[in-house]
Design a protein around this motif. Sequence first.
Motif, mmCIF file in Angstrom:
data_model
loop_
_atom_site.group_PDB
_atom_site.id
_atom_site.type_symbol
_atom_site.label_atom_id
_atom_site.label_comp_id
_atom_site.label_asym_id
_atom_site.label_seq_id
_atom_site.Cartn_x
_atom_site.Cartn_y
_atom_site.Cartn_z
ATOM 1 N N GLU A 138 0.843 -1.189 0.000
ATOM 2 C CA GLU A 138 0.000 0.000 0.000
ATOM 3 C C GLU A 138 0.886 1.248 0.000
ATOM 4 O O GLU A 138 0.637 2.208 -0.718
ATOM 5 N N TYR A 159 2.503 1.657 -3.316
ATOM 6 C CA TYR A 159 1.513 2.136 -4.280
ATOM 7 C C TYR A 159 1.351 3.657 -4.164
ATOM 8 O O TYR A 159 1.372 4.370 -5.167
ATOM 9 N N MET A 190 -8.235 3.381 1.163
ATOM 10 C CA MET A 190 -7.121 3.268 2.085
ATOM 11 C C MET A 190 -7.543 2.250 3.118
ATOM 12 O O MET A 190 -8.557 2.410 3.768
ATOM 13 N N ASN A 202 -6.612 -7.374 -2.405
ATOM 14 C CA ASN A 202 -5.940 -6.076 -2.281
ATOM 15 C C ASN A 202 -4.491 -6.166 -2.717
ATOM 16 O O ASN A 202 -3.977 -5.283 -3.404
ATOM 17 N N TYR A 254 -2.729 -4.000 -5.653
ATOM 18 C CA TYR A 254 -1.544 -3.152 -5.480
ATOM 19 C C TYR A 254 -0.410 -3.616 -6.384
ATOM 20 O O TYR A 254 0.293 -2.800 -6.982
#
Lengths: 262, 158
Positions: free
Chosen positions: A124, A127, A211, B114, B118
């Motif tokens: 994350e 990214y 998020m 997820n 990503y």
Amino acid sequence: MKIDEKVVCYFESCKSPVDKEGYLSKKGEIKTSYQKRWFMLKANLLFYKDRPGDKDLIGVIVLEGCTVQLCESEEQFAFSLVWSEPGLRTYKFAAEDQASQESWIKALLSASHSYLALLVMDMEKQYKDALRAHPSESRRPFTMPTFPSTHASTLPAFAAQSVGRPASQGSSQQLQAPNSSVARAVSKKSPKLWPKRNSNMVAVGAPALPMLEFSGLCFAPEEQFIKLHEDFGREIKKLIADWSRRRGGGEDLPVESLIDFG
Amino acid sequence: MRFNEKELVCLSRQPSEMAAELGMRGPKKGDVVKRRLVKLVVNFLFYFRTDEEEPVGALLLEQCRVEREDTQTFSIAFLDDAERKYLFECDSEEQCKEWIDSIIKASYEFMRRNLIFYRTEIHRLTGKDPLEQYGISDETRFQVNSGSQLMARDTSSL
């Protein structure tokens, strides 16, 4: 403690991705002989039954809190799942050949939920960094995989390959020790609350992004994760060297754990 | 069906942000609401009698549907059988929302999607596969199926 068996059995038989399956011999708990069973690895669960077609599950092993290790055994191509806390057990397995052994070890190493959670957190961050570094790219029309809105989906948005055979069998011997990295990360500090973030933070110039919050989990900071991976990278290189030597030299498998806790 | 009970009990002792006393009702007819200490650890929901060390039971949170039943109550339904539901009564609307959110996000399959998202996006933006540095790019569990689609979605609902 009871477990809702119907739920577990359903998960085993449903169409969610199978990460690896095949025959392994498992050392019995009471009868100490090795018995051949059909194993199926799905998410962080290792199911086993007599034969692939059987409806009845013999059992399941939840793969949290354990390490995967090579082990000494009367059987060839052995490895084990080890829970190091007192009173907890070790499961011993034997694969049919070296390729299968390596493949299973690798698959089991990356199976835990804790490992996946750390990985997702790290990705994350990468990214977000990538979006900042490539703002023009991010202005492209945005497509997203299906994320559940109010309920956990029973639809697989992505179906991973159902047969667990690594694409480059034998050529990539890299192994990492995520379970131990998590074990070390968790034991270094008392778990702390992961800071909550707004679920709909908008990066400048990009459309709204999800998020993710992992409010149910506690981890050490992500910097520690990267450092731990570097540490294990060194160990892995050593392991690769050992394995190459073993293949050439035909030596007996030494007793060694993939993770050196020092 | 055998399972590694001791190890699972050990897992239930791990600290968790999502642990609270809730009213819990089982899926069978005739089950009544009981106060239980409910705790979310990885993709398992453990429930304890108050002040007991060992959980009464464990629920695997995969292939389930989490839904709001009313302002302070949510349910977890398994096996696509809407009738086979566990019910949980919270103390507030906010607590109820928090539990629903946490349980959904705790699913391994949710997290895997997820990750794949990503991975795909980072690769699209940077030309690099972020899993290569960890030596796991060819692991089956992290693959994007060639038949899978990133579906266009109205992001205003986020």
